[in-house]
Design a protein around this motif. Structure first.
Motif, PDB file in Angstrom:
ATOM      1  N   ALA A 145     -11.129   3.343 -17.275  1.00 35.93           N
ATOM      2  CA  ALA A 145     -10.033   2.620 -16.603  1.00 35.93           C
ATOM      3  C   ALA A 145     -10.473   1.208 -16.239  1.00 35.93           C
ATOM      4  N   LYS A 146     -11.699   1.081 -15.752  1.00 34.07           N
ATOM      5  CA  LYS A 146     -12.152  -0.243 -15.314  1.00 34.07           C
ATOM      6  C   LYS A 146     -12.472  -1.155 -16.502  1.00 34.07           C
ATOM      7  N   ALA A 147     -12.876  -0.563 -17.629  1.00 30.60           N
ATOM      8  CA  ALA A 147     -13.035  -1.364 -18.853  1.00 30.60           C
ATOM      9  C   ALA A 147     -11.655  -1.863 -19.296  1.00 30.60           C
ATOM     10  N   THR A 173      -4.880  -7.140  -7.370  1.00 34.09           N
ATOM     11  CA  THR A 173      -4.586  -5.696  -7.518  1.00 34.09           C
ATOM     12  C   THR A 173      -5.809  -4.873  -7.124  1.00 34.09           C
ATOM     13  N   SER A 174      -5.807  -4.449  -5.860  1.00 36.79           N
ATOM     14  CA  SER A 174      -6.974  -3.692  -5.380  1.00 36.79           C
ATOM     15  C   SER A 174      -6.670  -2.205  -5.214  1.00 36.79           C
ATOM     16  N   ALA A 175      -5.426  -1.787  -5.442  1.00 35.45           N
ATOM     17  CA  ALA A 175      -5.106  -0.351  -5.332  1.00 35.45           C
ATOM     18  C   ALA A 175      -5.839   0.381  -6.456  1.00 35.45           C
ATOM     19  N   GLY A 176      -6.624   1.341  -6.099  1.00 35.43           N
ATOM     20  CA  GLY A 176      -7.387   2.076  -7.110  1.00 35.43           C
ATOM     21  C   GLY A 176      -8.308   3.051  -6.426  1.00 35.43           C
ATOM     22  N   GLY A 203     -11.487  -4.901 -11.102  1.00 35.26           N
ATOM     23  CA  GLY A 203     -12.108  -3.918 -11.988  1.00 35.26           C
ATOM     24  C   GLY A 203     -13.274  -3.280 -11.272  1.00 35.26           C
ATOM     25  N   SER A 204     -14.372  -3.184 -11.950  1.00 35.02           N
ATOM     26  CA  SER A 204     -15.597  -2.626 -11.367  1.00 35.02           C
ATOM     27  C   SER A 204     -16.721  -2.862 -12.360  1.00 35.02           C
ATOM     28  N   MET A 205     -17.947  -2.891 -11.839  1.00 35.65           N
ATOM     29  CA  MET A 205     -19.072  -2.943 -12.788  1.00 35.65           C
ATOM     30  C   MET A 205     -19.049  -1.705 -13.687  1.00 35.65           C
ATOM     31  N   TYR A 209       5.611  -0.935   1.381  1.00 37.77           N
ATOM     32  CA  TYR A 209       5.253   0.296   0.677  1.00 37.77           C
ATOM     33  C   TYR A 209       5.375   0.083  -0.831  1.00 37.77           C
ATOM     34  N   ALA A 210       4.449   0.622  -1.600  1.00 39.44           N
ATOM     35  CA  ALA A 210       4.640   0.819  -3.048  1.00 39.44           C
ATOM     36  C   ALA A 210       3.673   1.868  -3.538  1.00 39.44           C
ATOM     37  N   ASP A 211       4.135   2.661  -4.490  1.00 36.00           N
ATOM     38  CA  ASP A 211       3.220   3.464  -5.289  1.00 36.00           C
ATOM     39  C   ASP A 211       3.052   2.639  -6.556  1.00 36.00           C
ATOM     40  N   VAL A 212       1.895   1.996  -6.707  1.00 30.79           N
ATOM     41  CA  VAL A 212       1.730   0.982  -7.764  1.00 30.79           C
ATOM     42  C   VAL A 212       1.902   1.540  -9.180  1.00 30.79           C
ATOM     43  N   GLY A 213       1.755   2.856  -9.319  1.00 33.24           N
ATOM     44  CA  GLY A 213       1.872   3.448 -10.658  1.00 33.24           C
ATOM     45  C   GLY A 213       3.299   3.850 -11.011  1.00 33.24           C
ATOM     46  N   PRO A 224     -16.556  -5.637  -8.891  1.00 32.82           N
ATOM     47  CA  PRO A 224     -17.558  -5.405  -7.838  1.00 32.82           C
ATOM     48  C   PRO A 224     -18.563  -4.342  -8.249  1.00 32.82           C
ATOM     49  N   GLY A 225     -19.744  -4.472  -7.673  1.00 26.96           N
ATOM     50  CA  GLY A 225     -20.744  -3.408  -7.802  1.00 26.96           C
ATOM     51  C   GLY A 225     -20.541  -2.426  -6.657  1.00 26.96           C
ATOM     52  N   TYR A 226     -21.616  -1.764  -6.226  1.00 27.00           N
ATOM     53  CA  TYR A 226     -21.498  -0.829  -5.100  1.00 27.00           C
ATOM     54  C   TYR A 226     -21.244  -1.602  -3.818  1.00 27.00           C
ATOM     55  N   MET A 227     -20.118  -1.335  -3.166  1.00 33.04           N
ATOM     56  CA  MET A 227     -19.732  -2.048  -1.949  1.00 33.04           C
ATOM     57  C   MET A 227     -19.668  -1.086  -0.769  1.00 33.04           C
ATOM     58  N   LEU A 228     -20.186  -1.529   0.365  1.00 31.17           N
ATOM     59  CA  LEU A 228     -20.155  -0.697   1.568  1.00 31.17           C
ATOM     60  C   LEU A 228     -18.820  -0.832   2.280  1.00 31.17           C
ATOM     61  N   ASP A 248       0.841  -1.210   0.000  1.00 32.61           N
ATOM     62  CA  ASP A 248       0.000   0.000   0.000  1.00 32.61           C
ATOM     63  C   ASP A 248       0.872   1.254   0.000  1.00 32.61           C
ATOM     64  N   LEU A 249       0.284   2.309  -0.489  1.00 29.55           N
ATOM     65  CA  LEU A 249       0.902   3.629  -0.438  1.00 29.55           C
ATOM     66  C   LEU A 249       1.041   4.063   1.019  1.00 29.55           C
ATOM     67  N   ASN A 250       0.088   3.663   1.828  1.00 27.48           N
ATOM     68  CA  ASN A 250       0.076   4.000   3.251  1.00 27.48           C
ATOM     69  C   ASN A 250       0.688   2.841   4.039  1.00 27.48           C
ATOM     70  N   GLN A 251       2.025   2.896   4.198  1.00 28.27           N
ATOM     71  CA  GLN A 251       2.720   1.770   4.830  1.00 28.27           C
ATOM     72  C   GLN A 251       2.342   1.618   6.301  1.00 28.27           C
ATOM     73  N   ALA A 295     -15.597   1.247   4.470  1.00 27.82           N
ATOM     74  CA  ALA A 295     -15.601   2.333   5.463  1.00 27.82           C
ATOM     75  C   ALA A 295     -15.778   3.672   4.741  1.00 27.82           C
ATOM     76  N   LEU A 296     -15.174   3.762   3.538  1.00 26.19           N
ATOM     77  CA  LEU A 296     -15.240   5.021   2.789  1.00 26.19           C
ATOM     78  C   LEU A 296     -16.651   5.274   2.222  1.00 26.19           C
ATOM     79  N   THR A 297     -17.232   4.247   1.570  1.00 25.23           N
ATOM     80  CA  THR A 297     -18.573   4.479   1.010  1.00 25.23           C
ATOM     81  C   THR A 297     -19.613   4.652   2.122  1.00 25.23           C
ATOM     82  N   ARG A 298     -19.374   3.964   3.262  1.00 25.35           N
ATOM     83  CA  ARG A 298     -20.271   4.166   4.411  1.00 25.35           C
ATOM     84  C   ARG A 298     -20.269   5.630   4.830  1.00 25.35           C
TER      85      ARG A 298
HETATM   86  N1  LIG Z   1     -15.847   0.259  -2.936  1.00 22.65           N
HETATM   87  C1  LIG Z   1     -16.572   0.031  -4.009  1.00 22.65           C
HETATM   88  O1  LIG Z   1     -17.797   0.182  -4.003  1.00 22.65           O
HETATM   89  C2  LIG Z   1     -15.914  -0.456  -5.273  1.00 22.65           C
HETATM   90  C3  LIG Z   1     -16.725  -0.904  -6.301  1.00 22.65           C
HETATM   91  C4  LIG Z   1     -16.147  -1.368  -7.476  1.00 22.65           C
HETATM   92  C5  LIG Z   1     -14.771  -1.394  -7.602  1.00 22.65           C
HETATM   93  N2  LIG Z   1     -13.993  -0.937  -6.590  1.00 22.65           N
HETATM   94  C6  LIG Z   1     -12.540  -0.998  -6.795  1.00 22.65           C
HETATM   95  O2  LIG Z   1     -11.959  -1.785  -5.785  1.00 22.65           O
HETATM   96  C7  LIG Z   1     -10.652  -1.310  -5.491  1.00 22.65           C
HETATM   97  C8  LIG Z   1     -10.540  -1.026  -4.000  1.00 22.65           C
HETATM   98  O3  LIG Z   1     -11.491  -0.029  -3.657  1.00 22.65           O
HETATM   99  P1  LIG Z   1     -11.809   0.323  -2.141  1.00 22.65           P
HETATM  100  O4  LIG Z   1     -13.206   0.770  -2.102  1.00 22.65           O
HETATM  101  O5  LIG Z   1     -11.380  -0.780  -1.271  1.00 22.65           O
HETATM  102  O6  LIG Z   1     -10.875   1.609  -1.958  1.00 22.65           O
HETATM  103  P2  LIG Z   1     -10.154   2.171  -0.657  1.00 22.65           P
HETATM  104  O7  LIG Z   1      -9.896   3.595  -0.954  1.00 22.65           O
HETATM  105  O8  LIG Z   1     -10.889   1.806   0.581  1.00 22.65           O
HETATM  106  O9  LIG Z   1      -8.759   1.365  -0.627  1.00 22.65           O
HETATM  107  C9  LIG Z   1      -7.831   1.520  -1.647  1.00 22.65           C
HETATM  108  C10 LIG Z   1      -6.435   1.295  -1.099  1.00 22.65           C
HETATM  109  O10 LIG Z   1      -5.510   1.516  -2.178  1.00 22.65           O
HETATM  110  C11 LIG Z   1      -4.417   2.289  -1.688  1.00 22.65           C
HETATM  111  N3  LIG Z   1      -3.813   3.036  -2.781  1.00 22.65           N
HETATM  112  C12 LIG Z   1      -4.313   4.109  -3.442  1.00 22.65           C
HETATM  113  N4  LIG Z   1      -3.431   4.551  -4.346  1.00 22.65           N
HETATM  114  C13 LIG Z   1      -2.355   3.736  -4.280  1.00 22.65           C
HETATM  115  C14 LIG Z   1      -1.109   3.688  -4.951  1.00 22.65           C
HETATM  116  N5  LIG Z   1      -0.776   4.584  -5.885  1.00 22.65           N
HETATM  117  N6  LIG Z   1      -0.241   2.700  -4.629  1.00 22.65           N
HETATM  118  C15 LIG Z   1      -0.536   1.810  -3.662  1.00 22.65           C
HETATM  119  N7  LIG Z   1      -1.697   1.810  -2.982  1.00 22.65           N
HETATM  120  C16 LIG Z   1      -2.577   2.777  -3.288  1.00 22.65           C
HETATM  121  C17 LIG Z   1      -5.046   3.205  -0.641  1.00 22.65           C
HETATM  122  O11 LIG Z   1      -4.046   3.697   0.266  1.00 22.65           O
HETATM  123  C18 LIG Z   1      -6.054   2.277   0.016  1.00 22.65           C
HETATM  124  O12 LIG Z   1      -5.490   1.574   1.096  1.00 22.65           O
HETATM  125  C19 LIG Z   1     -10.448  -0.073  -6.369  1.00 22.65           C
HETATM  126  O13 LIG Z   1      -9.757  -0.453  -7.528  1.00 22.65           O
HETATM  127  C20 LIG Z   1     -11.851   0.349  -6.690  1.00 22.65           C
HETATM  128  O14 LIG Z   1     -11.908   1.060  -7.903  1.00 22.65           O
HETATM  129  C21 LIG Z   1     -14.522  -0.475  -5.423  1.00 22.65           C
END
Ligand SMILES: NC(=O)c1ccc[n+]([C@@H]2O[C@H](COP(=O)([O-])OP(=O)(O)OC[C@H]3O[C@@H](n4cnc5c(N)ncnc54)[C@H](O)[C@@H]3O)[C@@H](O)[C@H]2O)c1
Length: 360
Positions: free
Chosen positions: A267-269, A195-198, A248-250, A167-171, A294-298, A133-136, A300-303
């Motif tokens: 991006a998700k396509a 790969t869930s960073a996004g 990806g994402s819906m 730590y990594a900045d995935v990009g 995934p579709g809409y997921m609850l 994660d970016l946030n080590q 901590a952030l979306t909550r």
């Molecule tokens: N939450 C949803 O409803 C939902 C729905 C469909 C798809 N998604 C996808 O699922 C993935 C995870 O989403 P989430 O809701 O868990 O997000 P989130 O913001 O809760 O978590 C994302 C994590 O990625 C890390 N991150 C961000 N930029 C980074 C970077 N450059 N390098 C390394 N780490 C980095 C963040 O620090 C964070 O810990 C994303 O790709 C998102 O697009 C989420």
């Protein structure tokens, strides 16, 4: 605080207009089509004008340019709680092919949200885990919590899973290679990648700042690509099979409303087709690559967003056949299935976990 630059407008957009306003708007839209059909050579007099699309709440199924959401800074992000009471030992029979015993998995973006919960699912299924994660600091804290929870739910085990944080900045290509080296120094091998960073943001396409679009594509697309390639190189050197799951994402298959997010949808396509393309390219090396959308997921952030905007939940769920948003735990089975040998003849697939959203 999650920044909504037009919060009241978002709320309006989220709730949809009142029935009277919606009916008037629909009337105006249909009148506009009628005018078009009478003035345009494309439509003959007796042809029926195309109907405006009305969604479940009476609003038009369109994006709303005034909805604008910026991704919050780290300091503003809420923490994701560790899932409790689902990862313990159990005595219900299941297929051995679902087990990840002896495997090592890497989850990018694993310190929070969906990544953290999917990481926990992999650990509960027998895998060691490297959280990237970016946030080590958060990654380290959550690695510790995951292990504590695992120990609590699995007392008396001879061997505990190895869970590390990196730590990594995935990009950033250099950051990715050095992160992989540090993971290998601690784990010696990698078998699976998730790969869930996004992240997503909402700006209308015309006014979306270009630097923010580049950042969004960099993290979501380049980040998945760079990690997948580095892990594939490692697997090929070891001549070992492996499997990867790109998140990806819906939104890669549909256009969400009302929030405008064209670059995120694109991006998700890209992620979906990247998974399919890499699956074909690496099939001969025994490396499987699949996508979870995934579709809409609850999380901590979306909550938090929904707490700030209570009516948004109603708007979103009105479009979901199952009638509710998903929870991160809904991805646990999907990620274990796609990483494990239970799916060994599945590659290049897109598994939608969206309560049916994309099939309507
Ligand atoms: N939450 C949803 O409803 C939902 C729905 C469909 C798809 N998604 C996808 O699922 C993935 C995870 O989403 P989430 O809701 O868990 O997000 P989130 O913001 O809760 O978590 C994302 C994590 O990625 C890390 N991150 C961000 N930029 C980074 C970077 N450059 N390098 C390394 N780490 C980095 C963040 O620090 C964070 O810990 C994303 O790709 C998102 O697009 C989420």
């Amino acid at each position: 605080m999650f920044r909504l630059s037009a919060r009241s407008t978002l709320l309006r957009a989220a709730c949809g207009p009142s029935p009277a306003v919606a009916a008037a708007a629909a009337g105006r839209a249909q009148q506009a089509y009628r005018n078009l059909s009478s003035s345009s050579p494309l439509y003959k007099e007796d042809e029926k004008a195309p109907a405006a699309t009305i969604n479940a709440e009476g609003g038009l199924a369109r994006t709303d340019d005034s909805v604008r959401v910026e991704y919050p800074t780290d300091a503003e992000m809420p923490q994701t709680p560790i899932v409790q009471g689902r990862g313990g030992r159990h005595f219900k029979r299941t297929l051995a092919s679902f087990s990840l015993e002896g495997r090592t998995s890497v989850v990018t973006g694993g310190a929070r949200g969906l990544g953290l919960v999917m990481g926990q699912a992999l650990v509960a299924s027998g895998s060691d885990l490297a959280i990237v994660d970016l946030n080590q600091q958060e990654a380290e804290l959550q690695a510790k919590k995951l292990l504590e929870q695992f120990e609590k739910e699995n007392p008396g085990l001879d061997r505990l899973p190895k869970i590390t944080a990196h730590y990594a900045d995935v990009g950033d290509p250099e950051s990715v290679t050095s992160s992989i080296s540090r993971i290998l120094a601690e784990h010696t091998k990698i078998d699976h990648l998730v790969t869930s960073a996004g992240f997503t943001e909402n700006f209308d396409a015309i006014s979306y700042p270009y630097d923010r679009i580049q950042k969004l594509w960099n993290v979501n697309v380049d980040g998945s690509y760079l990690f997948a390639v580095e892990v594939a190189k490692h697997l090929m050197e070891r001549k070992a099979p492996g499997s990867m799951v790109l998140i990806g994402s819906m939104s890669g298959s549909i256009v969400n409303v009302p929030q405008p997010q064209a670059p995120y949808n694109a991006a998700k396509a890209a992620i979906r087709h990247l998974a399919a393309s890499l699956a074909v390219e690496w099939a001969g090396a025994g490396i499987r690559v699949n996508c979870i959308s995934p579709g809409y997921m609850l999380t901590a952030l979306t909550r938090k967003i929904l707490d700030d905007n209570p009516d948004l939940n109603k708007k979103w769920t009105s479009l979901i056949p199952q009638g509710k948003m998903g929870v991160p735990e809904d991805l646990m089975g999907a990620v274990v299935f796609l990483t494990s040998d239970a799916s060994k003849y599945v590659t290049g697939a897109d598994l939608r976990v969206d309560g049916g959203y994309t099939v309507t």
